[in-house]
Design a protein around this motif. Sequence first.
Motif, PDB file in Angstrom:
ATOM      1  N   UNK A 283       0.835  -1.214   0.000  1.00 43.34           N
ATOM      2  CA  UNK A 283       0.000   0.000   0.000  1.00 43.34           C
ATOM      3  C   UNK A 283       0.866   1.260   0.000  1.00 43.34           C
ATOM      4  N   UNK A 284       0.557   2.140  -0.934  1.00 40.57           N
ATOM      5  CA  UNK A 284       1.242   3.436  -1.023  1.00 40.57           C
ATOM      6  C   UNK A 284       0.162   4.490  -0.874  1.00 40.57           C
ATOM      7  N   UNK A 285       0.350   5.436   0.033  1.00 40.31           N
ATOM      8  CA  UNK A 285      -0.668   6.481   0.168  1.00 40.31           C
ATOM      9  C   UNK A 285      -0.103   7.834  -0.273  1.00 40.31           C
ATOM     10  N   UNK A 286      -0.920   8.606  -0.931  1.00 40.07           N
ATOM     11  CA  UNK A 286      -0.461   9.884  -1.503  1.00 40.07           C
ATOM     12  C   UNK A 286      -1.442  11.006  -1.142  1.00 40.07           C
ATOM     13  N   UNK A 287      -0.868  12.157  -0.762  1.00 43.07           N
ATOM     14  CA  UNK A 287      -1.686  13.355  -0.538  1.00 43.07           C
ATOM     15  C   UNK A 287      -0.962  14.561  -1.116  1.00 43.07           C
TER      16      UNK A 287
ATOM     17  N   UNK B 200      -7.115  17.610   8.153  1.00 47.36           N
ATOM     18  CA  UNK B 200      -5.710  17.208   8.304  1.00 47.36           C
ATOM     19  C   UNK B 200      -5.432  15.941   7.506  1.00 47.36           C
ATOM     20  N   UNK B 201      -4.184  15.797   7.067  1.00 40.65           N
ATOM     21  CA  UNK B 201      -3.805  14.627   6.265  1.00 40.65           C
ATOM     22  C   UNK B 201      -4.034  13.326   7.022  1.00 40.65           C
ATOM     23  N   UNK B 202      -3.755  13.341   8.323  1.00 43.76           N
ATOM     24  CA  UNK B 202      -3.874  12.112   9.114  1.00 43.76           C
ATOM     25  C   UNK B 202      -4.715  12.358  10.358  1.00 43.76           C
ATOM     26  N   UNK B 203      -5.527  11.377  10.695  1.00 44.04           N
ATOM     27  CA  UNK B 203      -6.340  11.443  11.907  1.00 44.04           C
ATOM     28  C   UNK B 203      -5.995  10.193  12.709  1.00 44.04           C
ATOM     29  N   UNK B 204      -5.104  10.361  13.682  1.00 46.03           N
ATOM     30  CA  UNK B 204      -4.593   9.210  14.433  1.00 46.03           C
ATOM     31  C   UNK B 204      -4.840   9.436  15.922  1.00 46.03           C
ATOM     32  N   UNK B 205      -4.739   8.382  16.741  1.00 45.83           N
ATOM     33  CA  UNK B 205      -4.939   8.577  18.173  1.00 45.83           C
ATOM     34  C   UNK B 205      -3.983   9.624  18.734  1.00 45.83           C
TER      35      UNK B 205
END
Length: 321
Positions: free
Chosen positions: A114-118, A281-286
């Motif tokens: 998996x490659x993720x791009x933003x 936001x690009x990432x939504x993490x704990x």
Amino acid sequence: MNIENYWSGLLQLTREVKKHNGPVDYCFIKFGDEHEIHINRLLVPDTHWPMVLVVLNPRVLNDHQLASVIELQGVKAILRKNLNMPEEIASFLCTYIPYCFLSVRARQLERAIAITHFAQSLDGKIATLSGDSKWIGNEQNLIHAHRMRALCDSILIGSRTMNCDQPSLTVRLVEGDNPLRIIICSSEGDFRSLQASADEKIIVMGGEEDPCLENAEYVRFPANPDGKISCSDILSYLYQQGIFTVYIEGGATTSSQFMKESMVDIIQLHISPMIFGSGVSSFVLPEINSVQEAITFQHYLFIPMGDTYMFVGEMNAHLHV
Ligand SMILES: NC(=O)c1ccc[n+]([C@@H]2O[C@H](COP(=O)([O-])OP(=O)(O)OC[C@H]3O[C@@H](n4cnc5c(N)ncnc54)[C@H](OP(=O)(O)O)[C@@H]3O)[C@@H](O)[C@H]2O)c1
């Protein structure tokens, strides 16, 4: 020989590496009117056409008299020797060659890579709060995304990105085949742009079958306790279908779910010279409490992309031989 000639060579390389069942120590590519790809085999020398030796395992072979030499270290491709290749071609090959070999790792892990791009602003935003994201990236970033779509077997997005952006998810700006288009969507989705842009089938993960949606195949997964589909199940399923690479084009919720499960292998972030001050936001993490808990990268690079840069980081060390 121009960039387009080399690009068609890389597409052929990707196909041949995918067909190759077993480890790859090195690979010779002769770029020409008809490219030649030799995996773990020496190439008959030909001084007429540019030859590149890609080294994955330097203990087996690391040089050749008549070839430029590129050594792969995960997402990094290091130009060890340049035999008359223009600078522009050398950096182009170094940018894209690592992705041509990802199927080797997929076979080892028995799951898709998996490659993720933003495309994101300087303050890490991929859209405004109203959902507008056109266009955060520049033209080179768009061409890059199309190149990645052509190199990957599939492309995946979440339902909100489909509904907000109405994307085509096809390869239009460069030569190459369209990837398999996958949408994670359990609620009602607006599939019009996907249906209008190509005849190829769409895979819908989650959700009830909609008999009115033509050319769609529904795939059901058991839900996790949090109601989400397990990303590890998705990658294993894709591998079993012969889909060895997936390019995740957002949005934040979708990519972050893969990250939470450590199921992202490579992150590509196009950095745009803009500040939003608000937005998605690009990432939504704990939540984390100390900087030491942040995700860091042992292997990463910044690649020039027109008037700005793209960050490329490896999330897992397993991309290294
Ligand atoms: N700048 C960029 O590069 C870029 C790229 C892409 C998107 N965007 C922007 O990002 C915004 C959308 O991002 P977003 O975070 O709000 O939404 P999103 O990630 O596009 O979609 C989230 C939805 O996808 C489904 N989903 C994803 N992963 C799932 C899983 N593992 N299990 C179950 N369902 C899953 C769910 O759909 P259901 O609710 O239907 O179950 C979830 O509500 C848009 O404004 C878009 O323009 C920007």
